[in-house]
Design an enzyme around this catalytic site. Structure first.
Site, short mmCIF file in Angstrom:
data_model
loop_
_atom_site.label_atom_id
_atom_site.label_comp_id
_atom_site.label_asym_id
_atom_site.label_seq_id
_atom_site.Cartn_x
_atom_site.Cartn_y
_atom_site.Cartn_z
N SER A 122 0.80 -1.23 0.00
CA SER A 122 0.00 0.00 0.00
C SER A 122 0.83 1.28 0.00
CB SER A 122 -0.96 -0.03 1.18
OG SER A 122 -1.87 1.00 1.07
N HIS A 123 0.71 2.06 1.07
CA HIS A 123 1.38 3.36 1.13
C HIS A 123 2.80 3.23 1.69
CE1 HIS A 123 -0.48 2.27 4.83
NE2 HIS A 123 0.39 3.03 5.46
N ASP A 292 -2.72 6.65 -3.08
CA ASP A 292 -1.51 6.01 -2.54
C ASP A 292 -0.94 4.96 -3.49
OD1 ASP A 292 -3.49 4.11 -2.13
OD2 ASP A 292 -2.55 3.32 -0.32
N ASP A 294 -1.10 1.76 -3.92
CA ASP A 294 -1.97 0.76 -4.54
C ASP A 294 -3.34 1.31 -4.91
OD1 ASP A 294 -2.65 0.98 -1.83
OD2 ASP A 294 -3.54 -1.02 -1.82
N ASP A 296 -5.87 2.74 -3.21
CA ASP A 296 -7.12 2.67 -2.44
C ASP A 296 -7.32 3.87 -1.51
OD1 ASP A 296 -5.12 1.85 -0.75
OD2 ASP A 296 -6.11 0.02 -0.07
N ARG A 297 -6.27 4.67 -1.32
CA ARG A 297 -6.45 5.86 -0.48
C ARG A 297 -6.62 7.11 -1.34
NH1 ARG A 297 -2.72 5.59 4.86
NH2 ARG A 297 -3.15 3.43 5.36
N LYS A 393 -11.57 0.07 -0.27
CA LYS A 393 -11.64 1.51 -0.37
C LYS A 393 -11.08 1.89 -1.73
CE LYS A 393 -7.45 2.17 2.50
NZ LYS A 393 -7.21 0.84 3.08
C1 VG1 Z 1 -3.74 1.61 8.41
C2 VG1 Z 1 -4.93 2.51 8.61
C3 VG1 Z 1 -6.22 1.75 8.34
C4 VG1 Z 1 -6.17 1.15 6.93
C5 VG1 Z 1 -4.92 0.31 6.78
C6 VG1 Z 1 -4.74 -0.23 5.37
O1 VG1 Z 1 -3.79 0.55 9.34
O2 VG1 Z 1 -4.95 3.04 9.90
O3 VG1 Z 1 -7.32 2.60 8.48
O4 VG1 Z 1 -7.30 0.37 6.68
O5 VG1 Z 1 -3.77 1.08 7.09
O6 VG1 Z 1 -4.70 0.81 4.44
P1 VG1 Z 1 -2.92 0.56 10.69
O7 VG1 Z 1 -3.21 -0.77 11.32
O8 VG1 Z 1 -1.51 0.77 10.27
O9 VG1 Z 1 -3.43 1.71 11.49
V1 VG1 Z 1 -3.76 0.64 3.06
O10 VG1 Z 1 -4.02 1.87 2.09
O11 VG1 Z 1 -2.33 0.35 3.77
O12 VG1 Z 1 -4.33 -0.84 2.37
CO CO Z 2 -3.41 1.49 0.12
#
Ligand code: VG1
Ligand code: CO
Length: 581
Positions: A122-123, A292, A294, A296-297, A393
């Site tokens: 992801s990010h 981000d 991937d 989704d953000r 998302k």
């Molecule tokens: C974080 C965010 C959460 C989100 C998750 C995956 O998790 O707080 O809201 O769903 O990332 O997003 P954590 O456990 O680090 O707080 V992504 O865009 O990384 O798939």
């Molecule tokens: Co993401």
């Protein structure tokens, strides 16, 4: 079978426990001997139907990722192990590229009951010294629930062998169907095409196009900029902004997916999307957005306003009547947010007479509600916004939703209907004007999040223990006041899924004050090194007159209370957070 199937002896690893969203580790961890193979075999073992030949749909699989370093190697591994485990059809994005929402869409669109494997952290940054990730999505297109990821983890700890098909590397660059063995095919698809079709079926593209033609292309009064942060959404962004909406090609920045995202954090927030923020300010951009790694953000801002994700989802829900998708199928169902997300959306749900759900952090918790037809629009404070059009998302969905909202808000009829006013010389109802109306109707939920990244695990756990020791009705904190805020209750969030009754515990310590302000503490489940502490702070301001403060000013006293109560500096030695959003 046609290809020779080999069995490889392996030793299990003990650290393959998926977190909030898949297994995320440093690339060098995934590159250890058999590490990736073991985890992939564990996924196939756990998700195989009892009788594979009686369940033909379950021998197909969607595969792709955000283009980060090591993705292509992992795809070849998945094909080889998949073939050996009875997968006969792989649907893969061209060059392996598949945004997370596009992957969710493909699973649903082609009815792939076996689901898919998405390769992304992801990010988190990418590259040889950075992060990689593997995520399993189920047949509904959503991240696997904990009941499944727990089984995958359990299986990974007992594996003694995996199977793979001895086949040559598959060329991922040519769209079309390619036979890889007598029984198995790889279908390389252009996922941008199907994804854009999906968005066209949801939003009013004509309305958006016309608004942008008049105000952006012809007169330059409304400037738009999308930043792909060199993640997966660049090609999707170009198709939408340039080909569909008719904007100039320079309305899309950093649009080439790079294996290391150009060295940055592909994370759309005010700290890491600094190039976008600087351009929005310098070039007077009226609508700036980013997604981000991937896809989704999302982040939405303008030269004079930053829309918090908690406010963003509330506004989109409020304008749902102007989004064609939500007019079909009986209209808007329920709304939802993750627990730490501000309660702005609750107020919209209340005004519209809709159910509103509060789930733990992580998109996987929304899936059951959507599948049961109880949830239409939801969001997380972590820049996640989406709806039941898929089960992830969706960054570009949120960005186009905002363009749809802005275009609608500038329609003369709607403007009157909603009593919207422009505060600009151009006469355009801006992002800031839309927010001002929202606050005057609903009040404002000031919200901020402090992240302390990569602190040592031991002090982080000790801090959480201190807080956990003071939960419950007899908490020594209850009744105490900090800077004029009196604590009403302290608990550790626990969720019972209304659909399947499953219980998820220890999802974050909530300190709730008499005026409904909240401070929440939790540890991140997506980091790959040490621990990340997140502190979420929220305060509701009903008075529209007082809704124009700077967020950090409005929350100063609560922030100080949070730092005092948690003794975070004492525990971690950190006097400042790494990121404030
Ligand atoms: C974080 C965010 C959460 C989100 C998750 C995956 O998790 O707080 O809201 O769903 O990332 O997003 P954590 O456990 O680090 O707080 V992504 O865009 O990384 O798939
Ligand atoms: Co993401």
């Amino acid at each position: 079978m046609g290809a020779s199937i080999k069995t490889v002896n392996t030793t299990p690893y003990t650290d393959q426990k998926p977190g909030t969203s898949g297994l995320r580790k440093r690339v060098k961890v995934f590159k250890q001997p058999h590490y990736t193979e073991n985890f992939v075999q564990a996924i196939f073992d756990v998700t195989a139907p009892a009788n594979i030949s009686a369940a033909p749909g379950s021998t197909s699989l969607v595969v792709g990722g955000d283009g980060r370093y090591y993705m292509k190697d992992a795809i070849q591994i998945i094909i080889r192990i998949g073939v050996a485990n009875g997968i006969t059809r792989f649907i893969i994005g061209k060059d392996g590229i598949l945004s997370t929402p596009a992957g969710s869409n493909l699973i649903r669109r082609f009815n792939i009951s076996r689901g898919g494997i998405l390769l992304t952290a992801s990010h988190n940054p990418g590259g040889p010294d950075k992060d990689f990730g593997i995520k399993y999505n189920a047949g509904n297109g959503g991240p696997a629930p904990e009941s499944v990821t727990d089984k995958i983890y359990a299986r990974s700890k007992e594996l003694t062998e995996y199977k793979y098909a001895d086949i040559p590397e598959v060329d991922l660059s040519k769209v079309g169907t390619h036979k890889v063995t007598e029984d198995a095919v790889v279908e390389i698809v252009d996922s941008v095409e199907t994804y854009v079709e999906l968005l066209k079926s949801i939003f009013d593209f004509d309305l958006i196009r016309n608004f942008l033609k008049t105000n952006s292309v012809d007169t330059g009064k409304f400037k738009v900029l999308f930043d792909g942060l060199n993640g997966v959404t660049g090609p999707y962004g170009k198709r939408l902004f340039v080909d569909e909406f008719g904007l100039d090609s320079n309305s899309v920045d950093q649009a080439v997916p790079l294996p290391d995202f150009g060295g940055g954090h592909p994370d759309p927030n005010l700290t890491y999307a600094d190039k976008l923020v600087a351009r929005v300010n310098k070039e007077d951009i009226d609508f700036g957005a980013a997604s981000d790694g991937d896809g989704d953000r999302n982040m939405v801002l303008s030269k004079d306003w930053f829309v918090t994700p908690s406010d963003s989802v509330a506004v989109i829900a409020d304008y749902a009547d102007y989004i064609p998708y939500f007019k079909t199928g009986g209209g808007l169902k329920g709304l939802a947010r993750s627990m730490p997300t501000s309660t702005a959306i609750d107020r919209v749900a209340n005004a519209k007479g809709l159910e509103c759900f509060e789930v733990p952090t992580g998109w996987k918790f929304f899936g059951n509600l959507m599948d049961a037809g109880r949830l239409s629009i939801c969001g997380e404070e972590s820049f996640g916004t989406g709806s039941d059009h898929i089960r992830e998302k969706d960054g570009l969905w949120a960005v186009v939703a905002w363009l749809n909202v802005i275009a609608a808000a500038n329609d003369e009829k709607v403007k009157k209907e909603l009593n919207l006013k422009s505060s600009n010389a151009s006469g355009i109802v801006s992002v800031k004007d839309i927010m001002a109306r929202h606050f005057s109707l609903y009040g404002r939920n000031y919200f901020t999040r402090y992240d302390y990244e990569e602190v040592e695990s031991e002090p982080a756990n000790a801090m959480v223990k201190l807080l956990r020791d003071s939960i419950g009705p007899n908490s020594p904190l209850v009744g105490k006041s900090f800077n004029g805020f009196t604590i009403k209750s302290v608990d550790d969030f626990e969720y019972t899924d209304p659909i399947d009754g499953s219980v998820t515990k220890n999802q974050g310590i909530r300190i709730i004050f008499a005026d409904s302000s909240r401070i929440i503490f939790r540890l991140s489940g997506t980091g790959s090194q040490g621990a990340t502490i997140r502190i979420y702070i929220e305060k509701y301001e009903p008075d529209a007159e007082k809704s124009q403060l700077e967020t950090q000013d409005a929350l100063k006293d609560l922030v100080n209370a949070a730092l005092t109560i948690s003794k975070i500096t004492e525990f971690t030695g950190r006097s400042e957070p790494t990121v404030i959003t």
